[in-house]
Design a protein around this motif. Structure first.
Motif, PDB file in Angstrom:
ATOM      1  N   GLN A   1       0.825  -1.212   0.000  1.00 53.85           N
ATOM      2  CA  GLN A   1       0.000   0.000   0.000  1.00 53.85           C
ATOM      3  C   GLN A   1       0.855   1.255   0.000  1.00 53.85           C
ATOM      4  OE1 GLN A   1      -2.581  -2.018   3.194  1.00 53.85           O
ATOM      5  NE2 GLN A   1      -3.761  -0.231   2.598  1.00 53.85           N
ATOM      6  N   LYS A   2       1.898   1.279   0.815  1.00 53.60           N
ATOM      7  CA  LYS A   2       2.779   2.453   0.859  1.00 53.60           C
ATOM      8  C   LYS A   2       3.491   2.656  -0.472  1.00 53.60           C
ATOM      9  CE  LYS A   2       3.606   2.765   5.795  1.00 53.60           C
ATOM     10  NZ  LYS A   2       4.613   2.857   6.846  1.00 53.60           N
ATOM     11  N   LEU A   3       3.955   1.557  -1.064  1.00 49.18           N
ATOM     12  CA  LEU A   3       4.634   1.666  -2.354  1.00 49.18           C
ATOM     13  C   LEU A   3       3.678   2.172  -3.420  1.00 49.18           C
ATOM     14  CD1 LEU A   3       7.122   1.276  -4.114  1.00 49.18           C
ATOM     15  CD2 LEU A   3       6.459  -1.135  -4.382  1.00 49.18           C
ATOM     16  N   TYR A   4       2.457   1.640  -3.456  1.00 46.72           N
ATOM     17  CA  TYR A   4       1.492   2.079  -4.468  1.00 46.72           C
ATOM     18  C   TYR A   4       1.161   3.566  -4.304  1.00 46.72           C
ATOM     19  CZ  TYR A   4      -2.362   1.906  -7.747  1.00 46.72           C
ATOM     20  OH  TYR A   4      -3.182   2.145  -8.823  1.00 46.72           O
ATOM     21  N   ARG A   5       0.962   4.002  -3.063  1.00 48.37           N
ATOM     22  CA  ARG A   5       0.678   5.429  -2.822  1.00 48.37           C
ATOM     23  C   ARG A   5       1.866   6.308  -3.200  1.00 48.37           C
ATOM     24  NH1 ARG A   5      -1.789   3.912   2.283  1.00 48.37           N
ATOM     25  NH2 ARG A   5       0.087   4.645   3.294  1.00 48.37           N
TER      26      ARG A   5
ATOM     27  N   TYR B   1      -4.179  -1.646 -12.788  1.00 48.80           N
ATOM     28  CA  TYR B   1      -4.512  -3.035 -12.485  1.00 48.80           C
ATOM     29  C   TYR B   1      -3.784  -3.501 -11.223  1.00 48.80           C
ATOM     30  CZ  TYR B   1      -5.607  -7.942 -13.191  1.00 48.80           C
ATOM     31  OH  TYR B   1      -6.065  -9.231 -13.026  1.00 48.80           O
ATOM     32  N   CYS B   2      -2.566  -3.023 -11.018  1.00 52.86           N
ATOM     33  CA  CYS B   2      -1.857  -3.320  -9.771  1.00 52.86           C
ATOM     34  C   CYS B   2      -2.657  -2.807  -8.573  1.00 52.86           C
ATOM     35  CB  CYS B   2      -0.459  -2.701  -9.769  1.00 52.86           C
ATOM     36  SG  CYS B   2       0.762  -3.591 -10.743  1.00 52.86           S
ATOM     37  N   GLY B   3      -3.261  -1.640  -8.723  1.00 54.19           N
ATOM     38  CA  GLY B   3      -4.106  -1.104  -7.658  1.00 54.19           C
ATOM     39  C   GLY B   3      -5.309  -1.989  -7.390  1.00 54.19           C
ATOM     40  N   ARG B   4      -5.908  -2.527  -8.454  1.00 53.09           N
ATOM     41  CA  ARG B   4      -7.048  -3.441  -8.281  1.00 53.09           C
ATOM     42  C   ARG B   4      -6.608  -4.736  -7.607  1.00 53.09           C
ATOM     43  NH1 ARG B   4     -10.920  -4.477 -12.863  1.00 53.09           N
ATOM     44  NH2 ARG B   4     -12.028  -5.275 -11.057  1.00 53.09           N
ATOM     45  N   LEU B   5      -5.435  -5.247  -8.001  1.00 51.50           N
ATOM     46  CA  LEU B   5      -4.921  -6.455  -7.362  1.00 51.50           C
ATOM     47  C   LEU B   5      -4.638  -6.216  -5.887  1.00 51.50           C
ATOM     48  CD1 LEU B   5      -2.495  -7.679 -10.162  1.00 51.50           C
ATOM     49  CD2 LEU B   5      -4.590  -8.825  -9.404  1.00 51.50           C
ATOM     50  N   LEU B   6      -4.082  -5.059  -5.582  1.00 49.99           N
ATOM     51  CA  LEU B   6      -3.818  -4.712  -4.190  1.00 49.99           C
ATOM     52  C   LEU B   6      -5.120  -4.674  -3.395  1.00 49.99           C
ATOM     53  CD1 LEU B   6      -1.952  -3.823  -1.922  1.00 49.99           C
ATOM     54  CD2 LEU B   6      -2.038  -1.496  -2.852  1.00 49.99           C
ATOM     55  N   GLN B   7      -6.155  -4.074  -3.972  1.00 50.10           N
ATOM     56  CA  GLN B   7      -7.454  -4.056  -3.302  1.00 50.10           C
ATOM     57  C   GLN B   7      -7.981  -5.481  -3.099  1.00 50.10           C
ATOM     58  OE1 GLN B   7      -9.049  -1.243  -2.058  1.00 50.10           O
ATOM     59  NE2 GLN B   7     -10.299  -2.796  -1.078  1.00 50.10           N
ATOM     60  N   GLY B   8      -7.753  -6.332  -4.080  1.00 48.41           N
ATOM     61  CA  GLY B   8      -8.161  -7.731  -3.945  1.00 48.41           C
ATOM     62  C   GLY B   8      -7.435  -8.438  -2.816  1.00 48.41           C
TER      63      GLY B   8
ATOM     64  N   ARG C   1      -9.803 -11.324  -1.669  1.00 47.49           N
ATOM     65  CA  ARG C   1     -10.393 -11.891  -2.888  1.00 47.49           C
ATOM     66  C   ARG C   1      -9.360 -12.392  -3.879  1.00 47.49           C
ATOM     67  NH1 ARG C   1     -12.059  -8.125  -5.873  1.00 47.49           N
ATOM     68  NH2 ARG C   1     -11.544  -6.329  -4.600  1.00 47.49           N
ATOM     69  N   CYS C   2      -8.114 -11.987  -3.759  1.00 48.38           N
ATOM     70  CA  CYS C   2      -7.094 -12.331  -4.753  1.00 48.38           C
ATOM     71  C   CYS C   2      -6.625 -13.764  -4.522  1.00 48.38           C
ATOM     72  CB  CYS C   2      -5.916 -11.363  -4.677  1.00 48.38           C
ATOM     73  SG  CYS C   2      -4.867 -11.482  -6.126  1.00 48.38           S
ATOM     74  N   LYS C   3      -6.908 -14.622  -5.478  1.00 52.82           N
ATOM     75  CA  LYS C   3      -6.587 -16.047  -5.343  1.00 52.82           C
ATOM     76  C   LYS C   3      -5.583 -16.523  -6.400  1.00 52.82           C
ATOM     77  CE  LYS C   3      -9.589 -16.421  -2.063  1.00 52.82           C
ATOM     78  NZ  LYS C   3      -9.118 -16.163  -0.734  1.00 52.82           N
ATOM     79  N   ARG C   4      -4.966 -15.617  -7.096  1.00 59.70           N
ATOM     80  CA  ARG C   4      -3.992 -16.010  -8.126  1.00 59.70           C
ATOM     81  C   ARG C   4      -2.745 -16.595  -7.451  1.00 59.70           C
ATOM     82  NH1 ARG C   4      -5.557 -14.348 -13.110  1.00 59.70           N
ATOM     83  NH2 ARG C   4      -6.901 -12.531 -13.246  1.00 59.70           N
ATOM     84  N   SER C   5      -2.055 -17.443  -8.183  1.00 53.84           N
ATOM     85  CA  SER C   5      -0.880 -18.113  -7.630  1.00 53.84           C
ATOM     86  C   SER C   5       0.351 -17.213  -7.706  1.00 53.84           C
ATOM     87  CB  SER C   5      -0.614 -19.412  -8.396  1.00 53.84           C
ATOM     88  OG  SER C   5      -0.080 -19.117  -9.674  1.00 53.84           O
TER      89      SER C   5
END
Length: 138
Positions: free
Chosen positions: A48-52, A95-102, A107-111
């Motif tokens: 979160q800190k890196l994304y911000r 999309y990285c932001g959406r993955l972070l939210q997941g 909700r994020c279940k990707r390997s």
């Protein structure tokens, strides 16, 4: 204009540092043991800190790039192709932001393997953008 070019390159390098590292944090988040809540929270905080931090840097990189484009009056197909690559980078960033939210929402279940491949996207886009900017092939 040279100062704008220096600032643009500085922002691009900084933005890419974030684009390279954030998915690496995602790899680690995907590998966290479900019982390790403390490790998960620590990695989420780092992400979160890196994304911000990298979001305004990306904005400045794009803004300075546009300033250079209009200030120098560049033209040619190479610039349109490079602009399209920047558009893809903006989509990747979002999309990285959406993955972070997941990850935050559980909700994020990707390997972790998927995230390792996902991490290579900005590497390829950077290589293509450098090729276009330096060689101006068309």
């Amino acid at each position: 204009m040279l100062v704008a070019k220096v600032l643009h390159l500085w922002m691009v390098v900084s933005w890419f540092a974030g684009l390279f590292y954030l998915p690496r944090i995602f790899v680690n988040l995907a590998m966290v043991d479900p019982d390790s809540e403390k490790e998960r929270k620590r990695l989420l905080m780092m992400a979160q800190k890196l994304y911000r931090f990298m979001t305004p840097i990306g904005f400045l990189a794009v803004a300075l790039g546009l300033w250079l484009w209009f200030g120098y009056g560049f033209s040619g197909g190479w610039l349109h192709a490079k602009t399209a690559l920047v558009g893809l980078l903006i989509v990747y960033h979002a999309y990285c932001g959406r993955l972070l939210q997941g990850f935050r929402d559980g909700r994020c279940k990707r390997s972790h393997v998927w995230f390792r491949w996902f991490n290579e996207v900005p590497v390829l886009l950077l290589l293509a953008a450098i090729y276009l900017a330096v060689l101006k092939p068309f």
